[in-house]
Design an enzyme around this catalytic site. Structure first.
Site, PDB file in Angstrom:
ATOM      1  N   CYS A 119       0.855  -1.184   0.000  1.00  0.00           N
ATOM      2  CA  CYS A 119       0.000   0.000   0.000  1.00  0.00           C
ATOM      3  C   CYS A 119       0.895   1.239   0.000  1.00  0.00           C
ATOM      4  CB  CYS A 119      -0.939   0.000   1.194  1.00  0.00           C
ATOM      5  SG  CYS A 119      -1.830  -1.561   1.427  1.00  0.00           S
ATOM      6  N   ALA A 120       1.789   1.308  -0.976  1.00  0.00           N
ATOM      7  CA  ALA A 120       2.935   2.218  -0.941  1.00  0.00           C
ATOM      8  C   ALA A 120       2.609   3.677  -1.225  1.00  0.00           C
ATOM      9  CB  ALA A 120       4.001   1.739  -1.927  1.00  0.00           C
ATOM     10  N   ALA A 121       1.610   3.955  -2.056  1.00  0.00           N
ATOM     11  CA  ALA A 121       1.320   5.346  -2.428  1.00  0.00           C
ATOM     12  C   ALA A 121       0.955   6.164  -1.186  1.00  0.00           C
ATOM     13  CB  ALA A 121       0.185   5.383  -3.444  1.00  0.00           C
ATOM     14  N   GLY A 123       4.166   7.217  -1.380  1.00  0.00           N
ATOM     15  CA  GLY A 123       5.542   6.820  -1.609  1.00  0.00           C
ATOM     16  C   GLY A 123       6.605   7.316  -0.657  1.00  0.00           C
ATOM     17  N   GLY A 124       6.235   8.056   0.382  1.00  0.00           N
ATOM     18  CA  GLY A 124       7.244   8.569   1.308  1.00  0.00           C
ATOM     19  C   GLY A 124       8.081   7.471   1.941  1.00  0.00           C
ATOM     20  N   LYS A 125       7.445   6.380   2.319  1.00  0.00           N
ATOM     21  CA  LYS A 125       8.172   5.289   2.973  1.00  0.00           C
ATOM     22  C   LYS A 125       9.040   4.528   1.970  1.00  0.00           C
ATOM     23  CE  LYS A 125       4.392   5.028   6.272  1.00  0.00           C
ATOM     24  NZ  LYS A 125       3.677   6.158   5.615  1.00  0.00           N
ATOM     25  N   ASP A 140       0.996  -1.138  -4.886  1.00  0.00           N
ATOM     26  CA  ASP A 140      -0.283  -0.505  -4.592  1.00  0.00           C
ATOM     27  C   ASP A 140      -1.307  -1.013  -5.588  1.00  0.00           C
ATOM     28  OD1 ASP A 140      -0.656   2.247  -2.629  1.00  0.00           O
ATOM     29  OD2 ASP A 140      -2.368   1.549  -3.796  1.00  0.00           O
ATOM     30  N   ASP A 182       1.590  -0.127   5.629  1.00  0.00           N
ATOM     31  CA  ASP A 182       0.822   1.039   6.069  1.00  0.00           C
ATOM     32  C   ASP A 182      -0.568   0.849   5.493  1.00  0.00           C
ATOM     33  OD1 ASP A 182      -0.207   3.451   6.807  1.00  0.00           O
ATOM     34  OD2 ASP A 182       1.368   4.676   5.914  1.00  0.00           O
ATOM     35  N   CYS A 235      -2.769   5.363   9.853  1.00  0.00           N
ATOM     36  CA  CYS A 235      -2.869   6.767  10.256  1.00  0.00           C
ATOM     37  C   CYS A 235      -4.276   7.023  10.781  1.00  0.00           C
ATOM     38  CB  CYS A 235      -2.536   7.699   9.082  1.00  0.00           C
ATOM     39  SG  CYS A 235      -3.526   7.444   7.604  1.00  0.00           S
TER      40      CYS A 235
END
Length: 299
Positions: A119-121, A123-125, A140, A182, A235
């Protein structure tokens, strides 16, 4: 808007949380937290940045008129388009709330490790892990969601393998040294910057999303190498998307305690060894996050 102007409408002297969050957060986290959350609605949050090169923290804090709360982090009150700020064009940093940077910070991945960012978008991580030299697979659900990740990789000169797929159906071609999940959630933790989320999510049921979170966590653990770590994060400020998931869905992977020395000043792990960030914990504010770290035992 026309009706509001004709009244004329005015804001209350003190901001307040909409229902049911006013009662729910006071119950779950205490009255002081609920009051801090309400007060934050009247404040414009500063902008947090994560640096590509941690060694240049002091340089960019000075260049961006900011302060640093952790290595590789800058918080600035600058206004205007971030694309015009020093360091943007050269890819020296990206916008990322301090809390959102913690899951990758707590993943003990090193250069050369094979790491999956689920669930990368946006993309900060993925960028954090790529900046360490990890071999990152960023997955994603759609290519549209991955476009932002692709743009940030291009701007920063970092590399990752992007995969558009449904994580509940996708199968990797091998196991990973570490995994970061995440998970999709109600996103109530980002209410400081997006207060509309409290109105959009106020009456939304969490049943479907918690089932998805549990399914993703169970599936991801099976893709870990023995001894590998998985960091699960949301989050959200709702226990049902954080503590309840971690307690109920360990999928045979024991919890790995997060230590106080791994966290920025002002934050501390919970007695259970999780991380729970709340309004009022850090001067200047921080998004609401839940983070747990699991470890896969040898088969």
């Amino acid at each position: 808007l026309g009706t509001l102007v004709r009244r004329p409408a005015s804001l209350p002297p003190q901001p307040h949380l909409p229902a049911p969050f006013d009662i729910q957060w006071a119950r779950d986290w205490g009255a002081a937290m609920a009051e801090a959350a309400a007060a934050s609605l009247a404040e414009e949050p500063a902008t947090d940045l994560t640096l590509k090169n941690t060694a240049e923290t002091a340089r960019w804090a000075a260049a961006l008129d900011g302060i640093s709360l952790a290595p590789g982090h800058v918080r600035t009150a600058r206004k205007g388009s971030v694309t015009e700020w020093p360091g943007f064009a050269e890819g020296a940093w990206w916008v990322q709330d301090l809390a959102a940077s913690l899951p990758a910070r707590l993943l003990p991945a090193k250069a050369g490790d094979r790491v999956l960012d689920l669930c990368a978008a946006p993309g900060g991580k993925t960028l954090q892990l790529a900046a360490r030299g990890c071999a990152v697979t960023a997955l994603d659900v759609s290519d549209d969601r991955l476009e932002r990740v692709r743009q940030n990789l291009d701007r920063t000169g970092l590399e990752a393998t992007l995969v558009a797929a449904d994580a509940l159906r996708w199968q990797p071609d091998g196991l990973f040294d570490h995994i970061l999940l995440d998970a999709p959630c109600s996103a109530t933790g980002i209410f400081r910057r997006h207060p509309d989320v409290l109105h959009l999510k106020g009456n939304a049921g969490l049943g479907p999303v918690t089932l998805l979170q549990a399914a993703l966590l169970r599936r991801a653990v099976a893709w870990l190498k023995p001894g590998g770590r998985l960091v699960y994060a949301t989050c959200s400020l709702d226990r049902r998307e954080g503590e309840a998931i971690a307690e109920r869905v360990i999928a045979g992977a024991p919890r790995e305690i997060i230590g106080a020395d791994e966290l920025p000043v002002g934050l501390a792990p919970t007695p259970e060894g999780f991380v729970r960030t709340l309004p009022g914990q850090v001067a200047g504010g921080i998004d609401g996050f839940f983070i747990a770290r699991l470890r896969r035992l040898a088969d």
